[in-house]
Design an enzyme around this catalytic site. Structure first.
Site, PDB file in Angstrom:
ATOM      1  N   HIS A 239      45.710  45.810  39.173  1.00 40.92           N
ATOM      2  CA  HIS A 239      45.325  44.765  39.995  1.00 40.92           C
ATOM      3  C   HIS A 239      44.883  45.405  41.337  1.00 40.92           C
ATOM      4  O   HIS A 239      45.462  46.417  41.774  1.00 40.92           O
ATOM      5  CB  HIS A 239      46.393  43.619  40.406  1.00 40.92           C
ATOM      6  CG  HIS A 239      45.826  42.301  41.091  1.00 40.92           C
ATOM      7  ND1 HIS A 239      44.823  41.698  40.616  1.00 40.92           N
ATOM      8  CD2 HIS A 239      46.014  42.006  42.185  1.00 40.92           C
ATOM      9  CE1 HIS A 239      44.495  40.582  41.275  1.00 40.92           C
ATOM     10  NE2 HIS A 239      44.915  40.754  42.491  1.00 40.92           N
TER      11      HIS A 239
ATOM     12  N   HIS B 204      41.267  38.721  47.098  1.00 40.38           N
ATOM     13  CA  HIS B 204      41.466  39.723  45.713  1.00 40.38           C
ATOM     14  C   HIS B 204      40.937  38.273  44.665  1.00 40.38           C
ATOM     15  O   HIS B 204      41.087  36.981  45.192  1.00 40.38           O
ATOM     16  CB  HIS B 204      42.550  39.900  45.367  1.00 40.38           C
ATOM     17  CG  HIS B 204      43.814  38.895  45.440  1.00 40.38           C
ATOM     18  ND1 HIS B 204      44.707  38.906  44.483  1.00 40.38           N
ATOM     19  CD2 HIS B 204      44.067  38.251  46.312  1.00 40.38           C
ATOM     20  CE1 HIS B 204      45.547  37.902  44.800  1.00 40.38           C
ATOM     21  NE2 HIS B 204      45.278  37.459  45.813  1.00 40.38           N
TER      22      HIS B 204
ATOM     23  N   CYS C 213      39.543  40.916  39.150  1.00 42.82           N
ATOM     24  CA  CYS C 213      39.941  41.513  40.263  1.00 42.82           C
ATOM     25  C   CYS C 213      39.246  42.695  40.584  1.00 42.82           C
ATOM     26  O   CYS C 213      38.453  42.739  41.743  1.00 42.82           O
ATOM     27  CB  CYS C 213      41.380  42.033  40.419  1.00 42.82           C
ATOM     28  SG  CYS C 213      41.987  43.160  39.075  1.00 42.82           S
TER      29      CYS C 213
END
Length: 316
Positions: A275, A287, A221
């Protein structure tokens, strides 16, 4: 020295004395395509060759071309690349002396004192500064968000994507099952946020890889977010937690606008950020998802939305 070796030496000397140049070949992807381990659509995918990027051509045979890109060697479909010879300096100068408007796209400089550099790096020499509204000719799109351009007075150098509005720089893509074999709808002509999002969408479907920070091998990510923003001259920390702690200005969820960063605690404890994604508008963000195993677009109200922690703005 035996006869064969002597003959080869003489032939090489003759070749060099004529000034003949052997041109290396370069491939530029006209679509974001898979790099495979062998020349077959059923072969293992070893990487991805993004649209507009360049690679060294090793060999070509029919519908497959063997390339070396970003440390990955493999095969791509010839239909989705454009192969050119790397001309000598003399030939390059000759080509550039002809009508630029015939051979090259044009672009307009978006900021005053925009820097034209000698190489594809912010640490390279500044060869010229350009005023807002200046016209340049686009010679090629390079890796890591740089564009090779020629100014109206003949100076050649490199500029970052975000400094330019490229005329007619849009195209369309259909994602095929199992990977990329077509192009995506991308528009680099809007605001900086639009161009960042358009660039990020180039990598939809590229596989998730923990610790990954390259389109050829995969992204995690934060590697994905860092890679995208770096292409526009914006440095971000390497991990989601460090980005949240160090980069940008914190904003409230109702202030979100395209290009902002969104952070999550996917473990559910809501006590640690692990994240990050890029908000693209309308409640959606792009993402690199470990759950979906690829770069994807999700809704903030989805599973990740329940673990939303904060948002930050890094585009000023």
């Amino acid at each position: 020295m035996n006869f064969k070796a002597l003959f080869a030496t003489l032939l090489l000397a003759l070749f060099l004395s004529t000034g003949t140049t052997v041109f290396a070949k370069t491939a530029q992807a006209t679509a974001t395509i898979n790099i495979r381990s062998s020349p077959s659509t059923s072969a293992k995918i070893v990487g991805v060759f993004p649209k507009g990027f360049k690679a060294q051509v090793i060999s070509t045979s029919g519908e497959w071309t063997k390339i070396s890109y970003d440390g990955v060697v493999g095969y791509v479909k010839t239909d989705y690349i454009m192969i050119t010879n790397d001309n000598s300096k003399a030939n390059s100068k000759k080509a550039l002396s002809t009508s630029d408007q015939v051979f090259y796209q044009t672009a307009v400089v978006l900021k005053d004192n925009a820097r034209l550099r000698s190489d594809k790096s912010t640490s390279s020499k500044i060869v010229k500064t350009l005023s807002k509204g200046s016209k340049v000719y686009v010679l090629s799109r390079e890796q890591n968000g740089w564009i090779k351009v020629k100014t109206s007075d003949g100076v050649i150098g490199y500029m970052a994507y975000y400094l330019l509005k490229i005329n007619g720089a849009s195209s369309s893509k259909t994602v095929s099952r199992g990977g990329y074999d077509r192009e995506d709808k991308i528009n680099y002509n809007g605001s900086l946020a639009d161009r960042i999002i358009g660039f990020a969408k180039n990598f939809l479907g590229i596989r998730y890889r923990y610790g990954g920070s390259s389109p050829s091998t995969g992204f995690d990510c934060s590697g994905f977010v860092q890679y995208v923003f770096r292409n526009f001259g914006i440095h971000l920390e390497r991990t989601a937690a460090d980005m949240a702690a160090s980069n940008g200005v914190r904003i409230s969820p109702d202030e979100l606008r395209p290009g902002d960063l969104v952070f999550f605690d996917t473990d559910g404890g809501r006590n640690y950020i692990n994240h990050v994604g890029i908000y693209i508008g309308n409640g959606m963000y792009i993402h690199a998802s470990s759950a979906r195993r690829c770069v994807t677009i999700s809704d903030l109200t989805s599973k990740y939305g329940t673990s939303f922690m904060m948002a930050k703005r890094v585009i000023r």
